[in-house]
Design a protein around this motif. Structure first.
Motif, PDB file in Angstrom:
ATOM      1  N   GLY A 197      38.822  36.136  39.960  1.00 45.56           N
ATOM      2  CA  GLY A 197      39.180  34.709  39.909  1.00 45.56           C
ATOM      3  C   GLY A 197      38.688  33.960  41.127  1.00 45.56           C
ATOM      4  N   LEU A 250      40.756  40.226  40.221  1.00 42.84           N
ATOM      5  CA  LEU A 250      40.349  40.077  38.816  1.00 42.84           C
ATOM      6  C   LEU A 250      39.142  39.150  38.687  1.00 42.84           C
ATOM      7  CD1 LEU A 250      43.830  39.803  37.044  1.00 42.84           C
ATOM      8  CD2 LEU A 250      42.380  41.814  37.276  1.00 42.84           C
ATOM      9  N   LYS A 270      45.673  39.199  44.130  1.00 41.00           N
ATOM     10  CA  LYS A 270      45.595  39.827  42.800  1.00 41.00           C
ATOM     11  C   LYS A 270      44.570  39.098  41.919  1.00 41.00           C
ATOM     12  CE  LYS A 270      50.524  41.043  42.895  1.00 41.00           C
ATOM     13  NZ  LYS A 270      50.552  42.452  43.258  1.00 41.00           N
ATOM     14  N   VAL A 271      44.601  37.752  41.957  1.00 36.02           N
ATOM     15  CA  VAL A 271      43.656  36.981  41.139  1.00 36.02           C
ATOM     16  C   VAL A 271      42.230  37.240  41.624  1.00 36.02           C
ATOM     17  CG1 VAL A 271      42.904  34.656  40.491  1.00 36.02           C
ATOM     18  CG2 VAL A 271      45.339  35.215  40.473  1.00 36.02           C
TER      19      VAL A 271
END
Lengths: 314, 314
Positions: free
Chosen positions: A84, A82, A78-79
């Protein structure tokens, strides 16, 4: 016999596992390198502390040598989605540790106290101390990339850069964790586990107080190098790049002035003469730990060897 | 027509959703309250910003009014098992937002820039600005518990304490987010969305520069109270506890000196006289937004009403 073990992650953690299986919490305490701690996604990550704690708690991933077993990777994905940075692989279980630790630190607790709280939840009975509650950061000076924060060197660049020197930023103004020097003071023997001498054990020795306390005690070291190679990690490569032929005796030489006894592998039989010339008591045995049985077997031999070293010290 | 909307979470976000469906990114910009931002597990959490962004991105949970839809709660459970505080419910998808935001902030980025980056990943095309890049924290002064950080009051204590006053710590030395005043300057109309006047809109107005900029513009407000009750949240309870009978006209009164137009619910027809006495142009309509259609229908009426207010201002 009271033992204090100084350790980093992986190899050192394996021996600590064996020692903890044989020695009671009154007999064994562990002081762990925090020089490779860093902040990831704003969270405090303590790789060596976690490896040692996870290993003793039976949570460690035996394949990787870091992180937890049966780990999932949902948040990392998920990171990443985004934008990350995900070069440092934080699994979901591991993440919970970092979140809770960061929460407690942000409430003003010390790293020692946080570690104690987590250990109590994980059922780790032996005292595990970070080397310091103060921030110390290992910096790797490299030929191509200049100064690198440890995890950038170790994980992101996969130890590829040629090392020139190591620096432990903040060590000179740091204090040993509360109780650490008293534990050493009360110990019969100090064990330098088979962790990386440069980046696992040296950061601990760089903090004012540790070396002086340890020098008063019989010290037994275990070579992380077998047949001139590291069982895992960049230790041999580092010796090479610093102009030293990697070998068991090179490790003993690195710790010179500290060691009373030294454990190294049967593959390194030829190093015996050199070790003995330095008036270090040798133990030659199989030092490779493939499974839990190996860890306990080696720990048993190390403990017996410590007892022998103690008799010879009297 | 260029519109700037000032908003908090939930109710405000719903109207913003409707406005965004009808106005282009050139026509609509949104300035969001950050007074209820706080740190959880060491991570920066911005509830109102996230609610607005998730809502526009189609990621919001329509049932709760906060967090993401189809959310999972694995990490919350794990952190709870480590003794961590879990009164603020952070889902796994939501957590990734906070991790990425905290990472970017720790690298020195501003909250505006972080918000822009996340919006671009989420496909949110309208400009969403935090009210400020500086830290501002809403403190709720209560009868029983003294001063409470906003989320302690709002989530942990479920708005139970009786409020006495509100304080926006840091507002007096904060600056509006870069570009925010210029957007208001270029706007034809400023909309105060149906968010909580005390803790969603007032924090924005408390930052030096906003009120002065907004006073130069036709301002249209929408009542968050219907029939003396808040559609969601503690607005009515707050009016009560501050000694004011909660009503649409109480909301208009709260914004007195700012409003050129005011939208309130058909249930509050009896308030009309009071509103008109203050020389505020009224729009009486159904202000309850149950679904996406309601949001767009109300936004359409609000936009037409703004055009009317503009004609009357000329």
């Amino acid at each position: 016999m009271k033992v204090v073990a100084l350790t980093g992650g992986v190899g050192g953690a394996k021996l600590v596992y064996g020692l903890a299986a044989l020695l009671s919490p009154e007999e064994l305490s562990v002081i762990v390198n925090t020089g490779d701690d860093f902040d990831c996604w704003g969270l405090r990550v303590c790789p060596d502390l976690d490896t040692v704690c996870y290993t003793l708690a039976g949570l460690a991933n035996p394949k990787t040598g870091w992180g937890q077993q049966d780990e999932t990777w949902e948040i990392l994905k998920k990171v990443r989605s985004l934008g990350g940075s995900t070069w440092f692989k934080i699994g979901d279980n591991d993440l919970a540790t970092h979140l809770r630790r960061t929460e407690l630190l942000s409430e003003g607790e010390t790293l020692s106290s946080v570690t104690q709280k987590l250990c109590s939840i994980w059922g780790v009975k032996h005292q595990i101390l970070p080397m310091s509650d103060d921030p110390i950061r290992t910096i790797v000076h490299t030929a191509e990339h200049g100064e690198l924060a440890f995890q950038r060197y170790f994980v992101q660049l996969a130890c590829q850069p040629v090392v020139r020197a190591f620096e432990f930023c903040g060590a000179e103004v740091a204090s040993p964790a509360p109780g650490a020097l008293a534990l050493i003071d009360k110990a019969d023997v100090v064990i330098l586990t088979p962790s990386n001498p440069f980046v696992s054990i040296d950061p601990i020795l760089a903090i004012p107080g540790y070396r002086q306390a340890i020098e008063k005690k019989p010290v037994v070291g275990i070579s992380p190098l077998v047949g001139g190679k590291a069982v895992k990690g960049p230790a041999a490569k580092m010796f090479h790049e610093l102009g030293i032929v990697p070998s068991a005796s090179a490790v003993a030489g690195h710790y010179q002035g500290l060691l009373r006894g030294f454990v190294f592998d049967t593959q390194d039989q030829t190093e015996l003469e050199k070790i003995e010339r330095w008036r270090i008591i040798p133990l030659i045995t199989n030092t490779i730990m493939r499974d839990a049985q190996d860890r306990i077997r080696l720990a048993e031999e190390v403990i017996k060897f410590c007892e022998l070293v103690l008799t010879r010290s009297l």
